[in-house]
Design an enzyme around this catalytic site. Structure first.
Site, mmCIF file in Angstrom:
data_model
loop_
_atom_site.group_PDB
_atom_site.id
_atom_site.type_symbol
_atom_site.label_atom_id
_atom_site.label_comp_id
_atom_site.label_asym_id
_atom_site.label_seq_id
_atom_site.Cartn_x
_atom_site.Cartn_y
_atom_site.Cartn_z
ATOM 1 N N GLN A 48 0.807 -1.218 0.000
ATOM 2 C CA GLN A 48 0.000 0.000 0.000
ATOM 3 C C GLN A 48 0.840 1.268 0.000
ATOM 4 O O GLN A 48 0.327 2.381 -0.100
ATOM 5 C CB GLN A 48 -0.959 -0.005 1.198
ATOM 6 N N GLY A 49 2.173 1.115 0.144
ATOM 7 C CA GLY A 49 3.049 2.279 0.098
ATOM 8 C C GLY A 49 3.309 2.901 1.448
ATOM 9 O O GLY A 49 3.691 4.077 1.527
ATOM 10 N N ALA A 87 -7.933 -2.064 7.903
ATOM 11 C CA ALA A 87 -8.930 -1.027 8.202
ATOM 12 C C ALA A 87 -8.537 0.336 7.642
ATOM 13 O O ALA A 87 -9.015 1.364 8.127
ATOM 14 C CB ALA A 87 -9.183 -0.940 9.710
ATOM 15 N N SER A 88 -7.656 0.341 6.654
ATOM 16 C CA SER A 88 -7.215 1.596 6.007
ATOM 17 C C SER A 88 -6.750 2.613 7.042
ATOM 18 O O SER A 88 -7.020 3.812 6.919
ATOM 19 C CB SER A 88 -8.357 2.175 5.163
ATOM 20 N N ARG A 89 -6.014 2.149 8.052
ATOM 21 C CA ARG A 89 -5.711 2.970 9.218
ATOM 22 C C ARG A 89 -4.281 3.478 9.295
ATOM 23 O O ARG A 89 -3.984 4.388 10.084
ATOM 24 C CB ARG A 89 -6.004 2.165 10.500
ATOM 25 N N THR A 91 -2.066 5.205 7.322
ATOM 26 C CA THR A 91 -1.723 6.585 6.977
ATOM 27 C C THR A 91 -2.243 7.542 8.042
ATOM 28 O O THR A 91 -1.529 8.455 8.477
ATOM 29 C CB THR A 91 -2.305 6.968 5.600
ATOM 30 N N ALA A 282 -4.180 13.911 5.548
ATOM 31 C CA ALA A 282 -4.279 12.688 4.747
ATOM 32 C C ALA A 282 -5.219 11.657 5.367
ATOM 33 O O ALA A 282 -5.206 11.433 6.576
ATOM 34 C CB ALA A 282 -2.901 12.066 4.568
ATOM 35 N N GLY A 284 -6.771 7.497 4.959
ATOM 36 C CA GLY A 284 -6.467 6.182 4.400
ATOM 37 C C GLY A 284 -7.516 5.776 3.376
ATOM 38 O O GLY A 284 -8.703 6.017 3.560
ATOM 39 N N GLU A 287 -8.903 0.226 1.515
ATOM 40 C CA GLU A 287 -10.072 -0.607 1.234
ATOM 41 C C GLU A 287 -11.200 0.134 0.520
ATOM 42 O O GLU A 287 -11.895 -0.456 -0.320
ATOM 43 C CB GLU A 287 -10.581 -1.224 2.542
#
Length: 341
Positions: A48-49, A87-89, A91, A282, A284, A287
């Site tokens: 995901q970087g 959970a896109s957490r 970042t 920013a 996340g 997902e």
């Protein structure tokens, strides 16, 4: 015969574990003997970087180039826990932890430099490009390398912790604030259905994603492409063929996934509306970029054929069967109406 259709899918998604569950990220910084700063954080890189975006956040706060930073994220004996890459957490959560740790580290450097420079206050001291100096009298300065030579490798360090704010939903009313922040997106798809074979071909895609602020726009666009590719497989290709609890498509010769030949150039639109609680605004998006794609494809199929598909994936056989069923129902209704007249 080929028919075209257009469809739109929209979604919103909450960052992090949510619903009052403890969502903690920690980070640690150390000054090393080469004058470089090590960022120790348990942010696992799964494509995901994270290593790039989180490093950029640290570099921005410390006024350093990324070449002067070391990012240590795999050795659990060295790094603090930053929670899962889920959970896109990362970042938002771990980015905030790094931001706090970097600010604490700068304060530590400034406090030490005040003593080394013989100053009576930290007022006016700046941290930039590997040095601490007095803004209104730049001759008063000391470098990171000078500090580490005196204090030793790894002696000067600071930590940071961020806990996401969520509220457990009321079990009686179902009300609450289970996530924060939310991200939003919309995907528009134009496609063509071959009514003879049931094959679906994606023609055009436009995808808008709320990113808060793009720390690294190229990485965000890459995630949008990746999310679209995965959702394309979910919508049209990937069929486990589960029969009485047994997976029949148990090898890639049977379980089809999209290839580069199935992908399309997605027109990506980054919506930047910085989130005030996030590191540099920013959010996340790991997902969320999958969620609106399948609905957009299904709506476009409906627009093209008048058939509403309720089971995924939309294989050619399944779509052709649904179209035949619809046609048979229409013919039956026509005959029935004719008899009534």
């Amino acid at each position: 015969m080929k028919k075209r259709g257009k469809g739109i899918g929209i979604s919103f998604y909450g960052t992090g574990y949510g619903n009052g569950f403890p969502d903690v990220s920690k980070a640690k910084l150390r000054l090393h003997d080469n004058g470089k700063i090590g960022i120790y954080v348990g942010a696992t890189e799964v494509g995901q970087g994270a290593k790039t975006a989180l490093l950029q956040i640290g570099a921005e706060i410390l006024n350093l180039s990324t070449e002067n930073l070391l990012f240590i994220s795999e050795d659990t004996s060295l790094m603090p826990d930053s929670g899962t890459a889920a959970a896109s957490r990362q970042t938002y959560n771990t980015g905030n932890a790094i931001k706090i740790a970097c600010e604490n580290f700068k304060d530590k450097l400034i406090e030490i430099s005040k003593e080394e420079l013989g100053l009576n206050s930290t007022h006016g001291l700046m941290v930039e490009k590997g040095e601490i100096y007095l803004g209104f009298f730049p001759e008063k300065r000391i470098s990171f390398k000078e500090l580490v030579n005196k204090y030793g490798d790894g002696t000067i360090e600071a930590e940071g912790e961020f806990i996401a704010q969520t509220v457990e939903m009321d079990p009686e009313t179902g009300q609450g604030a289970p996530y924060w922040p939310y991200t939003f997106n919309a995907c528009g798809v134009e496609l063509e259905v071959d009514t003879l074979t049931g094959r679906v071909e994606i023609l055009n895609v436009r995808f808008a994603q709320d990113v808060g602020r793009a720390v690294n726009p190229r990485l965000v666009e890459g995630q949008m492409d990746g999310g679209f590719a995965m959702a394309l497989g979910y919508a049209l290709f990937e069929d486990l063929n589960l029969v009485k609890g047994q997976i029949k498509s148990n090898k890639f010769s049977r379980y089809l996934i999209p290839t580069a030949m199935d992908m399309i150039d997605v027109e990506k639109i980054l919506i930047e509306d910085p989130e005030p609680t996030a590191p540099y605004g920013a959010k996340g998006i790991g997902e969320p970029v999958m969620i609106p794609v399948a609905p957009a494809i299904l709506n476009a199929i409906y627009d093209a054929t008048g058939v509403r598909i309720l089971e995924l994936p939309v294989t050619p056989e399944r779509l052709r069967k649904a179209m035949d069923t619809k046609k048979n129902e229409e013919n039956f209704n026509m005959e029935l109406n004719a008899l009534k007249r």
